[in-house]
Scaffold this active site. Sequence first.
Site, mmCIF file in Angstrom:
data_model
loop_
_atom_site.group_PDB
_atom_site.id
_atom_site.type_symbol
_atom_site.label_atom_id
_atom_site.label_comp_id
_atom_site.label_asym_id
_atom_site.label_seq_id
_atom_site.Cartn_x
_atom_site.Cartn_y
_atom_site.Cartn_z
ATOM 1 N N THR A 73 -9.697 -33.296 9.949
ATOM 2 C CA THR A 73 -8.251 -33.026 10.011
ATOM 3 C C THR A 73 -7.875 -32.527 11.406
ATOM 4 O O THR A 73 -6.898 -32.989 12.010
ATOM 5 C CB THR A 73 -7.860 -31.992 8.928
ATOM 6 O OG1 THR A 73 -8.197 -32.541 7.652
ATOM 7 C CG2 THR A 73 -6.383 -31.673 8.958
ATOM 8 N N ASN A 140 -10.640 -44.047 1.778
ATOM 9 C CA ASN A 140 -11.324 -43.023 0.972
ATOM 10 C C ASN A 140 -11.198 -43.246 -0.529
ATOM 11 O O ASN A 140 -11.971 -42.707 -1.299
ATOM 12 C CB ASN A 140 -10.819 -41.620 1.339
ATOM 13 C CG ASN A 140 -9.315 -41.537 1.418
ATOM 14 O OD1 ASN A 140 -8.680 -42.289 2.158
ATOM 15 N ND2 ASN A 140 -8.730 -40.640 0.658
ATOM 16 N N GLN A 168 -14.915 -41.973 6.316
ATOM 17 C CA GLN A 168 -15.595 -42.577 5.155
ATOM 18 C C GLN A 168 -16.551 -43.686 5.571
ATOM 19 O O GLN A 168 -17.247 -44.252 4.722
ATOM 20 C CB GLN A 168 -14.562 -43.120 4.153
ATOM 21 C CG GLN A 168 -13.680 -42.055 3.541
ATOM 22 C CD GLN A 168 -14.407 -41.184 2.512
ATOM 23 O OE1 GLN A 168 -15.480 -41.524 2.027
ATOM 24 N NE2 GLN A 168 -13.824 -40.044 2.187
ATOM 25 N N SER A 188 -16.217 -36.414 9.903
ATOM 26 C CA SER A 188 -16.322 -35.145 9.180
ATOM 27 C C SER A 188 -17.745 -34.979 8.660
ATOM 28 O O SER A 188 -18.277 -35.880 8.006
ATOM 29 C CB SER A 188 -15.337 -35.171 8.013
ATOM 30 O OG SER A 188 -15.458 -33.992 7.268
ATOM 31 N N ALA A 189 -18.336 -33.811 8.923
ATOM 32 C CA ALA A 189 -19.746 -33.604 8.572
ATOM 33 C C ALA A 189 -19.976 -33.510 7.067
ATOM 34 O O ALA A 189 -21.017 -33.935 6.570
ATOM 35 C CB ALA A 189 -20.252 -32.335 9.253
ATOM 36 N N HIS A 190 -18.976 -32.966 6.333
ATOM 37 C CA HIS A 190 -19.255 -32.724 4.912
ATOM 38 C C HIS A 190 -19.289 -33.993 4.078
ATOM 39 O O HIS A 190 -19.661 -33.962 2.911
ATOM 40 C CB HIS A 190 -18.310 -31.666 4.325
ATOM 41 C CG HIS A 190 -16.888 -32.098 4.095
ATOM 42 N ND1 HIS A 190 -16.467 -32.604 2.895
ATOM 43 C CD2 HIS A 190 -15.792 -32.071 4.893
ATOM 44 C CE1 HIS A 190 -15.154 -32.865 2.959
ATOM 45 N NE2 HIS A 190 -14.731 -32.551 4.161
ATOM 46 N N CYS A 311 -2.967 -34.844 -6.374
ATOM 47 C CA CYS A 311 -2.254 -33.817 -7.135
ATOM 48 C C CYS A 311 -1.379 -33.035 -6.171
ATOM 49 O O CYS A 311 -1.867 -32.496 -5.209
ATOM 50 C CB CYS A 311 -3.279 -32.872 -7.732
ATOM 51 S SG CYS A 311 -3.070 -32.640 -9.470
HETATM 52 N N1 PLP Z 1 -9.915 -38.767 6.560
HETATM 53 C C1 PLP Z 1 -10.469 -39.256 5.434
HETATM 54 C C2 PLP Z 1 -10.517 -40.730 5.228
HETATM 55 C C3 PLP Z 1 -11.010 -38.382 4.489
HETATM 56 O O1 PLP Z 1 -11.564 -38.873 3.373
HETATM 57 C C4 PLP Z 1 -10.938 -36.981 4.733
HETATM 58 C C5 PLP Z 1 -11.452 -36.007 3.733
HETATM 59 O O2 PLP Z 1 -11.161 -36.075 2.561
HETATM 60 C C6 PLP Z 1 -10.347 -36.519 5.918
HETATM 61 C C7 PLP Z 1 -9.845 -37.440 6.814
HETATM 62 C C8 PLP Z 1 -10.256 -35.049 6.248
HETATM 63 O O3 PLP Z 1 -11.526 -34.561 6.605
HETATM 64 P P1 PLP Z 1 -11.841 -32.978 6.703
HETATM 65 O O4 PLP Z 1 -12.066 -32.520 5.307
HETATM 66 O O5 PLP Z 1 -13.092 -32.898 7.529
HETATM 67 O O6 PLP Z 1 -10.709 -32.332 7.384
#
Ligand code: PLP
Length: 367
Positions: A73, A140, A168, A188-190, A311
């Site tokens: 983000t 996603n 993704q 994104s690492a998670h 949601c």
């Molecule tokens: N972009 C996509 C396609 C995502 O799936 C996500 C997370 O759900 C994000 C951006 C945001 O990532 P972060 O949780 O690292 O801010």
Amino acid sequence: MTVQNRLYLDHAATTPVLPEARTAVAQALDRWANPSSPHADGRASRAALEQARRDIADALGWRHDIILTSGATEAIAIAAARARVAGRSFSATEHDAVGAAMGSEATILPVDEAGAVDLPQLRAALSRGPTLVAVQQVNNETGVVQPVADVGRVCRERGIHLHCDAVQAAGKIDIDVNLLAADTLSLSAHKIHAPKGIGALYVRRGLTLEPLIAGGAQERRRRAGTENVPLAAAFGAAATLAADANVRPIIASLRNRFESALRQSLDVVIHGADTERVVNTSSVMFRGADAEGIAIALDLEGIAISTGSACSSGRVEPSGVLLAMGLTPEEAKSTVRVSLSRFTTGEEIERVVEVLLRVVPRCLRSS
Ligand code: PLP
């Protein structure tokens, strides 16, 4: 992956932390000195941080710069803030993080039934003047792969800045920045089995970026604040493992098994099935059924999946991604997302199919 007999099939939302990433955090916590300090302790932290950055870049086969951020983000917000042009355009199926960063005045680029961005509409938007374009590599909710290389070519011809959200895509398909011709790209690492709280912004060398938060000179003055070495180390370890493409066909065969078992016994539509998709995500519409009801029933049976809906304010809205692909609100509200990982097993697929076959008939709207 099963946690205390629960079955987690929501890996597009987030992933469990790999043992290698945990070890990397623990080791880096011992290097607690500030990486900007010039003394030997600080230099040791700096070395660990730069090693993590190299690991991330190597895993992706990238040269050019990588800025470490708090997550995708923030990476997306930095990329959007960078644009010194008035215009912004992004595809209709982007994550909310992109929509919010691009602003309410931005042009939304339509997608086709498969979820791919419409190139003639993109060209039309670009002909109206300079703009920052954002197109994700992988969606996603559906796992559909966008034609980012084609988008990149169109942007490159016109000197337009392209941002690609590759969150993704990481670990599921190769992210070739040269092929994509993206100027900036977020990760994104998670989503790849590292902890939450760290992400990366790839920056094509030579681009000037405005920092979002002013402060110290960290990350070459593009992201102020003392760096998070333990999370960077975990990200590096996870990125190295995510680069192993050998697991991808195994995940694909489990995903295919899952989808064929459902097709054999239930009235389902797999969104994006006829187009290129990543190996781990199934967006399944159970015709006439209530997706929320299915997700709740599965949860009670110990299985975590998600609906294709977002949601907001306590109300369940139909997924904007699915509506953009031409589904009706009712069809969107009949769709769930099941997302696998390298830890998913054949037994787990059998279990979720067995439960769905029992539960879905009970969730039909007319019954
Ligand atoms: N972009 C996509 C396609 C995502 O799936 C996500 C997370 O759900 C994000 C951006 C945001 O990532 P972060 O949780 O690292 O801010």
